[in-house]
Design an enzyme around this catalytic site. Sequence first.
Site, PDB file in Angstrom:
ATOM      1  N   CYS A 112       0.655  -1.265  -0.070  1.00 51.31           N
ATOM      2  CA  CYS A 112      -0.069   0.243   0.137  1.00 51.31           C
ATOM      3  C   CYS A 112       0.881   1.136  -0.007  1.00 51.31           C
ATOM      4  O   CYS A 112       0.358   2.248  -0.322  1.00 51.31           O
ATOM      5  CB  CYS A 112      -0.692   0.034   1.130  1.00 51.31           C
ATOM      6  SG  CYS A 112      -1.931  -1.552   1.133  1.00 51.31           S
ATOM      7  N   HIS A 247      -3.240   6.512   2.720  1.00 51.66           N
ATOM      8  CA  HIS A 247      -3.906   5.172   2.097  1.00 51.66           C
ATOM      9  C   HIS A 247      -5.222   5.124   2.744  1.00 51.66           C
ATOM     10  O   HIS A 247      -5.169   5.020   3.795  1.00 51.66           O
ATOM     11  CB  HIS A 247      -2.861   4.287   2.432  1.00 51.66           C
ATOM     12  CG  HIS A 247      -3.263   2.941   2.255  1.00 51.66           C
ATOM     13  ND1 HIS A 247      -3.962   2.507   1.122  1.00 51.66           N
ATOM     14  CD2 HIS A 247      -3.401   1.759   3.036  1.00 51.66           C
ATOM     15  CE1 HIS A 247      -4.245   1.190   1.219  1.00 51.66           C
ATOM     16  NE2 HIS A 247      -4.095   0.653   2.451  1.00 51.66           N
ATOM     17  N   ASN A 277     -10.493  -0.884   0.476  1.00 51.19           N
ATOM     18  CA  ASN A 277      -8.983  -0.960   0.379  1.00 51.19           C
ATOM     19  C   ASN A 277      -8.329  -1.363  -0.861  1.00 51.19           C
ATOM     20  O   ASN A 277      -8.480  -2.712  -1.058  1.00 51.19           O
ATOM     21  CB  ASN A 277      -8.366  -1.702   1.548  1.00 51.19           C
ATOM     22  CG  ASN A 277      -6.629  -1.622   1.646  1.00 51.19           C
ATOM     23  OD1 ASN A 277      -6.258  -1.232   0.703  1.00 51.19           O
ATOM     24  ND2 ASN A 277      -6.410  -1.949   2.889  1.00 51.19           N
TER      25      ASN A 277
HETATM   26  N1  ACO Z   1     -17.872  -9.328  11.176  1.00 52.21           N
HETATM   27  C1  ACO Z   1     -18.318  -9.418  12.605  1.00 52.21           C
HETATM   28  N2  ACO Z   1     -17.608  -9.671  13.530  1.00 52.21           N
HETATM   29  C2  ACO Z   1     -15.953  -9.886  13.180  1.00 52.21           C
HETATM   30  C3  ACO Z   1     -15.772  -9.519  11.837  1.00 52.21           C
HETATM   31  C4  ACO Z   1     -16.707  -9.201  10.874  1.00 52.21           C
HETATM   32  N3  ACO Z   1     -16.293  -8.913   9.688  1.00 52.21           N
HETATM   33  N4  ACO Z   1     -14.371  -9.680  11.810  1.00 52.21           N
HETATM   34  C5  ACO Z   1     -14.049  -9.960  12.978  1.00 52.21           C
HETATM   35  N5  ACO Z   1     -15.018  -9.864  13.843  1.00 52.21           N
HETATM   36  C6  ACO Z   1     -15.188 -10.094  15.380  1.00 52.21           C
HETATM   37  C7  ACO Z   1     -13.937 -10.908  15.812  1.00 52.21           C
HETATM   38  O1  ACO Z   1     -13.929 -12.347  15.878  1.00 52.21           O
HETATM   39  C8  ACO Z   1     -13.818 -10.327  17.373  1.00 52.21           C
HETATM   40  O2  ACO Z   1     -15.032 -11.091  17.987  1.00 52.21           O
HETATM   41  P1  ACO Z   1     -14.534 -11.487  19.571  1.00 52.21           P
HETATM   42  O3  ACO Z   1     -14.385 -10.265  20.407  1.00 52.21           O
HETATM   43  O4  ACO Z   1     -15.911 -12.390  19.881  1.00 52.21           O
HETATM   44  O5  ACO Z   1     -12.973 -12.379  19.522  1.00 52.21           O
HETATM   45  C9  ACO Z   1     -14.367  -8.894  17.199  1.00 52.21           C
HETATM   46  O6  ACO Z   1     -15.226  -8.966  16.003  1.00 52.21           O
HETATM   47  C10 ACO Z   1     -13.404  -7.949  17.148  1.00 52.21           C
HETATM   48  O7  ACO Z   1     -12.277  -8.276  16.401  1.00 52.21           O
HETATM   49  P2  ACO Z   1     -11.110  -7.338  16.060  1.00 52.21           P
HETATM   50  O8  ACO Z   1     -10.011  -8.217  14.971  1.00 52.21           O
HETATM   51  O9  ACO Z   1     -10.625  -6.727  17.438  1.00 52.21           O
HETATM   52  O10 ACO Z   1     -11.844  -6.196  15.450  1.00 52.21           O
HETATM   53  P3  ACO Z   1     -11.058  -4.633  14.888  1.00 52.21           P
HETATM   54  O11 ACO Z   1     -12.223  -3.596  15.609  1.00 52.21           O
HETATM   55  O12 ACO Z   1      -9.964  -4.699  15.262  1.00 52.21           O
HETATM   56  O13 ACO Z   1     -11.460  -4.644  13.181  1.00 52.21           O
HETATM   57  C11 ACO Z   1     -10.400  -4.818  11.371  1.00 52.21           C
HETATM   58  C12 ACO Z   1     -10.934  -5.607  12.509  1.00 52.21           C
HETATM   59  C13 ACO Z   1     -11.510  -4.228  10.667  1.00 52.21           C
HETATM   60  C14 ACO Z   1      -9.655  -5.861  10.401  1.00 52.21           C
HETATM   61  C15 ACO Z   1      -9.272  -3.725  12.006  1.00 52.21           C
HETATM   62  O14 ACO Z   1      -8.455  -4.346  12.889  1.00 52.21           O
HETATM   63  C16 ACO Z   1      -8.595  -3.171  10.849  1.00 52.21           C
HETATM   64  O15 ACO Z   1      -8.948  -2.678  10.106  1.00 52.21           O
HETATM   65  N6  ACO Z   1      -7.133  -3.291  10.905  1.00 52.21           N
HETATM   66  C17 ACO Z   1      -6.151  -2.684   9.903  1.00 52.21           C
HETATM   67  C18 ACO Z   1      -6.284  -3.575   8.767  1.00 52.21           C
HETATM   68  C19 ACO Z   1      -5.470  -2.963   7.446  1.00 52.21           C
HETATM   69  O16 ACO Z   1      -5.376  -2.005   7.462  1.00 52.21           O
HETATM   70  N7  ACO Z   1      -5.129  -3.867   6.745  1.00 52.21           N
HETATM   71  C20 ACO Z   1      -4.455  -3.347   5.350  1.00 52.21           C
HETATM   72  C21 ACO Z   1      -3.470  -2.508   5.694  1.00 52.21           C
HETATM   73  S1  ACO Z   1      -2.188  -2.783   4.790  1.00 52.21           S
HETATM   74  C22 ACO Z   1      -2.847  -2.846   3.149  1.00 52.21           C
HETATM   75  O17 ACO Z   1      -3.801  -1.971   2.925  1.00 52.21           O
HETATM   76  C23 ACO Z   1      -2.620  -4.065   2.190  1.00 52.21           C
END
Ligand code: ACO
Length: 320
Positions: A112, A247, A277
């Site tokens: 990215c 990004h 993304n």
């Molecule tokens: N729908 C419903 N529930 C979900 C989902 C979903 N799609 N995904 C995860 N959950 C649940 C998890 O299982 C967890 O449940 P639990 O508490 O019972 O264990 C709960 O939601 C919280 O999970 P987290 O992983 O802590 O959720 P978070 O708020 O961190 O969101 C996310 C996850 C959206 C992936 C976030 O961490 C994020 O965006 N991170 C950055 C990712 C990123 O930027 N990636 C790419 C960057 S590099 C590039 O662009 C190539």
Amino acid sequence: MFVKIEGTGSFLPERVVDNFEIATKVDTSDEWIQTRTGVKTRHIAGEKDTVASMATEAARRAVRDAGISPEEIDMIIVSTVSAEQTLPCVACEVQKALDARSASAFDVNSACSGFITGYQIAAGQMKAGLIRTALVIGSECLSENVDWTDRGTCILFGDGAGATILRADCRPEEIQIPAVLHADGSKGHVLTCSVGHGKDKVPFADYYQMDGREIFKFAVKKVPEVIGEILEKSGQEVDEIDYFILHQANRRIIESIAKRLHQDESKFPMNIMDNGNISSACIPMLLDQLRREGRLEPGTKLVIAGFGAGLTWGGFYLEW
Ligand code: ACO
């Protein structure tokens, strides 16, 4: 005197997949995805859309927008992590399609951060007096490498391409490049994807594996730091910047960065709601959108920053 973006173009596949459709495949909801990521819809490549075809279409539009002929292009850089083939590189495919005979061509992979890397390579070549006009593209078909049964990743990504024509209308020695690039390979494991042949020659393909929380923490810490470095290099104050073009990984990441910089969110344009993304395509696509909306006037001050797998991050300052 900066290396200016004189033309922009973008391409999005026709097929739109909304959160409700995703929720028919994995255990999630429109409300969860919108609240946690900001994404409402993403575009997914059709059978005929490839990284090269999308890059070419975006490039054609950028060339048209800049009012130049493809023969004037000296260098084509395509940033991608999702090319269908290893050889030839996507940039050579684009060169062939545009008939850009004078251009050298190569791909870069810094995920990215790829567009900002491409810009800095091209700007450096211009400052060295080696080239005058560059075509820098981000093009991605991420849907090919997404595990559509993994709700932690499939909600985030989309496909598309953005292209820019770069030029410096001044003597090479007058060019300023207030830019930085960083990497931390020791954290590479937080976002991986492997496609190829193992030692035993058995083909393998692993989908995106991501530690979302780690990337989130990395982004909200490193991006404000890198913006500070860019401001210092450019001699600008944070309040003087018109737009921060970041990004588009997660709306909450961008909101958190805005808060840390004590800047109004309106200075952080976003397209993540509509596109998800698209890795290295996000930034040039966002620039194209702002240009078409008439929000980029001569003199508009931009800080452009990317971050992603590797881990890699960096950015640059630019006056439109
Ligand atoms: N729908 C419903 N529930 C979900 C989902 C979903 N799609 N995904 C995860 N959950 C649940 C998890 O299982 C967890 O449940 P639990 O508490 O019972 O264990 C709960 O939601 C919280 O999970 P987290 O992983 O802590 O959720 P978070 O708020 O961190 O969101 C996310 C996850 C959206 C992936 C976030 O961490 C994020 O965006 N991170 C950055 C990712 C990123 O930027 N990636 C790419 C960057 S590099 C590039 O662009 C190539």
